[in-house]
Scaffold this motif. Structure first.
Motif, PDB file in Angstrom:
ATOM      1  N   ALA A  92       0.828  -1.202   0.000  1.00 44.70           N
ATOM      2  CA  ALA A  92       0.000   0.000   0.000  1.00 44.70           C
ATOM      3  C   ALA A  92       0.863   1.254   0.000  1.00 44.70           C
ATOM      4  CB  ALA A  92      -0.928   0.016   1.215  1.00 44.70           C
ATOM      5  N   VAL A  93       0.308   2.310  -0.556  1.00 48.26           N
ATOM      6  CA  VAL A  93       0.923   3.634  -0.542  1.00 48.26           C
ATOM      7  C   VAL A  93      -0.164   4.628  -0.133  1.00 48.26           C
ATOM      8  CG1 VAL A  93       1.937   5.480  -1.920  1.00 48.26           C
ATOM      9  CG2 VAL A  93       2.665   3.121  -2.276  1.00 48.26           C
ATOM     10  N   ARG A  94       0.156   5.501   0.820  1.00 50.78           N
ATOM     11  CA  ARG A  94      -0.821   6.461   1.329  1.00 50.78           C
ATOM     12  C   ARG A  94      -0.380   7.874   0.943  1.00 50.78           C
ATOM     13  NH1 ARG A  94      -2.727   5.897   7.456  1.00 50.78           N
ATOM     14  NH2 ARG A  94      -3.579   4.008   6.480  1.00 50.78           N
ATOM     15  N   VAL A  95      -1.286   8.627   0.341  1.00 47.50           N
ATOM     16  CA  VAL A  95      -1.022  10.011  -0.053  1.00 47.50           C
ATOM     17  C   VAL A  95      -1.752  10.921   0.923  1.00 47.50           C
ATOM     18  CG1 VAL A  95      -1.201  11.737  -1.878  1.00 47.50           C
ATOM     19  CG2 VAL A  95      -0.813   9.328  -2.472  1.00 47.50           C
ATOM     20  N   MET A  96      -0.966  11.643   1.744  1.00 49.81           N
ATOM     21  CA  MET A  96      -1.532  12.474   2.806  1.00 49.81           C
ATOM     22  C   MET A  96      -1.874  13.869   2.277  1.00 49.81           C
ATOM     23  SD  MET A  96      -1.190  10.320   5.404  1.00 49.81           S
ATOM     24  CE  MET A  96      -1.438  11.345   6.846  1.00 49.81           C
ATOM     25  N   GLN A  97      -2.951  14.432   2.790  1.00 53.34           N
ATOM     26  CA  GLN A  97      -3.353  15.794   2.488  1.00 53.34           C
ATOM     27  C   GLN A  97      -3.393  16.582   3.808  1.00 53.34           C
ATOM     28  OE1 GLN A  97      -7.133  15.636   0.459  1.00 53.34           O
ATOM     29  NE2 GLN A  97      -6.522  13.838  -0.738  1.00 53.34           N
ATOM     30  N   TYR A  98      -2.805  17.758   3.814  1.00 48.25           N
ATOM     31  CA  TYR A  98      -2.779  18.526   5.052  1.00 48.25           C
ATOM     32  C   TYR A  98      -3.101  19.995   4.773  1.00 48.25           C
ATOM     33  CZ  TYR A  98       1.890  20.012   3.510  1.00 48.25           C
ATOM     34  OH  TYR A  98       2.939  20.528   2.792  1.00 48.25           O
ATOM     35  N   ASP A  99      -3.549  20.658   5.816  1.00 48.17           N
ATOM     36  CA  ASP A  99      -3.916  22.062   5.706  1.00 48.17           C
ATOM     37  C   ASP A  99      -2.643  22.914   5.655  1.00 48.17           C
ATOM     38  OD1 ASP A  99      -4.608  24.838   6.966  1.00 48.17           O
ATOM     39  OD2 ASP A  99      -6.559  23.946   6.497  1.00 48.17           O
ATOM     40  N   LEU A 100      -2.570  23.825   4.692  1.00 47.67           N
ATOM     41  CA  LEU A 100      -1.365  24.637   4.522  1.00 47.67           C
ATOM     42  C   LEU A 100      -1.163  25.623   5.664  1.00 47.67           C
ATOM     43  CD1 LEU A 100      -1.526  25.393   0.685  1.00 47.67           C
ATOM     44  CD2 LEU A 100      -0.030  23.773   1.871  1.00 47.67           C
ATOM     45  N   THR A 101      -2.230  25.983   6.355  1.00 46.51           N
ATOM     46  CA  THR A 101      -2.108  26.956   7.442  1.00 46.51           C
ATOM     47  C   THR A 101      -1.843  26.269   8.778  1.00 46.51           C
ATOM     48  OG1 THR A 101      -3.605  28.466   6.287  1.00 46.51           O
ATOM     49  CG2 THR A 101      -3.262  28.843   8.646  1.00 46.51           C
ATOM     50  N   THR A 102      -2.725  25.343   9.140  1.00 45.65           N
ATOM     51  CA  THR A 102      -2.598  24.686  10.442  1.00 45.65           C
ATOM     52  C   THR A 102      -1.677  23.478  10.397  1.00 45.65           C
ATOM     53  OG1 THR A 102      -4.482  23.208  10.057  1.00 45.65           O
ATOM     54  CG2 THR A 102      -4.940  25.394  11.003  1.00 45.65           C
ATOM     55  N   LYS A 103      -1.427  22.974   9.218  1.00 42.44           N
ATOM     56  CA  LYS A 103      -0.625  21.760   8.984  1.00 42.44           C
ATOM     57  C   LYS A 103      -1.300  20.482   9.505  1.00 42.44           C
ATOM     58  CE  LYS A 103       2.721  24.235   7.260  1.00 42.44           C
ATOM     59  NZ  LYS A 103       2.177  25.587   7.511  1.00 42.44           N
ATOM     60  N   ALA A 104      -2.538  20.586   9.914  1.00 42.49           N
ATOM     61  CA  ALA A 104      -3.267  19.404  10.387  1.00 42.49           C
ATOM     62  C   ALA A 104      -3.601  18.489   9.216  1.00 42.49           C
ATOM     63  CB  ALA A 104      -4.553  19.831  11.092  1.00 42.49           C
ATOM     64  N   VAL A 105      -3.637  17.191   9.466  1.00 41.75           N
ATOM     65  CA  VAL A 105      -3.987  16.227   8.424  1.00 41.75           C
ATOM     66  C   VAL A 105      -5.458  16.411   8.068  1.00 41.75           C
ATOM     67  CG1 VAL A 105      -4.176  13.803   7.811  1.00 41.75           C
ATOM     68  CG2 VAL A 105      -2.286  14.582   9.251  1.00 41.75           C
ATOM     69  N   ARG A 106      -5.726  16.660   6.809  1.00 42.33           N
ATOM     70  CA  ARG A 106      -7.105  16.873   6.368  1.00 42.33           C
ATOM     71  C   ARG A 106      -7.738  15.587   5.868  1.00 42.33           C
ATOM     72  NH1 ARG A 106      -7.371  21.963   2.398  1.00 42.33           N
ATOM     73  NH2 ARG A 106      -9.554  21.297   2.496  1.00 42.33           N
ATOM     74  N   ASN A 107      -6.950  14.779   5.171  1.00 40.91           N
ATOM     75  CA  ASN A 107      -7.487  13.548   4.589  1.00 40.91           C
ATOM     76  C   ASN A 107      -6.316  12.750   4.029  1.00 40.91           C
ATOM     77  OD1 ASN A 107      -9.340  11.645   3.774  1.00 40.91           O
ATOM     78  ND2 ASN A 107     -10.212  12.854   2.091  1.00 40.91           N
ATOM     79  N   TYR A 108      -6.569  11.543   3.595  1.00 44.63           N
ATOM     80  CA  TYR A 108      -5.567  10.804   2.830  1.00 44.63           C
ATOM     81  C   TYR A 108      -6.267   9.815   1.907  1.00 44.63           C
ATOM     82  CZ  TYR A 108      -6.102   6.956   6.238  1.00 44.63           C
ATOM     83  OH  TYR A 108      -6.601   5.970   7.042  1.00 44.63           O
ATOM     84  N   ASP A 109      -5.625   9.566   0.774  1.00 46.61           N
ATOM     85  CA  ASP A 109      -6.071   8.550  -0.179  1.00 46.61           C
ATOM     86  C   ASP A 109      -5.086   7.398  -0.140  1.00 46.61           C
ATOM     87  OD1 ASP A 109      -8.236  10.098  -1.028  1.00 46.61           O
ATOM     88  OD2 ASP A 109      -6.995  11.148  -2.516  1.00 46.61           O
ATOM     89  N   GLN A 110      -5.607   6.200  -0.169  1.00 47.09           N
ATOM     90  CA  GLN A 110      -4.734   5.023  -0.103  1.00 47.09           C
ATOM     91  C   GLN A 110      -4.857   4.199  -1.371  1.00 47.09           C
ATOM     92  OE1 GLN A 110      -3.674   3.419   3.686  1.00 47.09           O
ATOM     93  NE2 GLN A 110      -4.469   1.409   3.086  1.00 47.09           N
TER      94      GLN A 110
END
Length: 314
Positions: A92-110
């Protein structure tokens, strides 16, 4: 973390072995005091740590830690599946998405690659598996959201088994019964073995119900019949077990009895033959009864040797 906090920066903690109870063998991967110290640090820097990402277990999983024990930290603790399929999972490979301001993880696609039973690639291409927010049915990836996921797992068997399939990255899995589902939910929501054991005990108590058995006795002239019913099925199971024991033990006892009679018969024939040989002068002496059941000791043993592993073979 202190420097990052003072500089108002965000940190992702990335490690190999996670501070969790392993779902595979139900054992903690960290010493408990280390888990406590680690979570206290994460809680102290709750505004700095955005996510906790680990590997090691080769599974797509997460853990929910209770705020009462570890303070205000809301960063998600997740284990990322591996590329290697050596433990039955698909790569598996996970592509992380994060908020540019808060840097919090917003979502990820696997994404994953399907691997056959012989260990070789079947399709040879990466396939989309799932998107986290949609699959988990949450609006954010936080520890609080994982608490919602855990509650849904405990009440929805279909939902739990969907996550279980993702845990092994779409690899074929055997069916999961009530005990299996209970174990998975308890391990996800437990930080320490004491929590896990209490969860398992509570789940067992909740799912086990016992009613007063209704006993109906009918007595006739020729026979007496007693029928016992119980909601837990204990009476019926006990009767079946008793019948099974009898069915197994009787043939074994018969075999032992026949073997004993055969040994007595052979012994008597051997003793009779030896006595006859001694009486006619063709033999030396009749063997004692003890020599029949033990190996004859000679001055030059021909059937014994010492193995290299210190075992004696006769």
């Amino acid at each position: 973390l202190q420097n990052a906090s003072q500089a108002h920066k965000t940190v992702y903690i990335a490690g190999h072995i996670p501070p969790i109870i392993d779902a595979y063998d139900e054992e903690p991967l960290w010493i408990e005091s280390y888990v406590t110290a680690y979570m206290q640090v994460v809680s102290r820097y709750a505004d700095t740590v955005a996510a906790q990402l680990f590997g090691h277990v080769h599974q797509d999983d997460f853990r929910y830690y209770h705020a009462a024990a570890f303070g205000s930290s809301n960063s998600p603790l997740m284990t990322v599946p591996s590329v290697t399929p050596v433990y039955g999972n698909n790569p598996a490979v996970r592509v992380m998405q994060y908020d540019l301001t808060t840097k919090a993880v917003r979502n990820y696609d696997q994404y994953y690659m399907s691997v056959g039973s012989n260990g070789g690639p079947v399709t040879g291409a990466w396939q989309f598996e799932y998107s986290a927010l949609a699959a988990l049915e949450v609006s954010a990836l936080t520890n609080a959201a994982y608490g919602e996921v855990l509650a849904r797992m405990q009440s929805n068997s279909t939902y739990l088994n969907t996550l279980r399939t993702h845990r092994e990255v779409m690899a074929p899995l055997p069916p999961c019964d009530d005990a299996c589902e209970r174990q998975y939910a308890c391990v996800v929501g437990s930080s320490f073995m004491s929590d896990y054991n209490a969860c398992m005990a509570a789940a067992t108590t909740t799912t086990t119900t016992t009613a007063t058995p209704a006993i109906t006795t009918t007595t006739g002239t020729a026979a007496s019949t007693t029928t016992t019913t119980s909601s837990s099925g204990g009476g019926s199971t006990g009767g079946k077990k008793k019948a099974n024991y009898v069915a197994v033990l009787v043939p074994i006892l018969v075999v032992f009895a026949v073997a004993a009679l055969a040994m007595v018969f052979i012994f008597r024939r051997k003793s009779s033959s030896s006595s006859s040989t001694s009486a006619t002068g063709q033999g030396t002496s009749a063997p004692s009864s003890s020599s029949f059941f033990s190996f004859a000791r000679t001055s030059t043993p021909q059937y014994s040797r010492i193995r290299s592993d210190n075992e004696v073979d006769f």
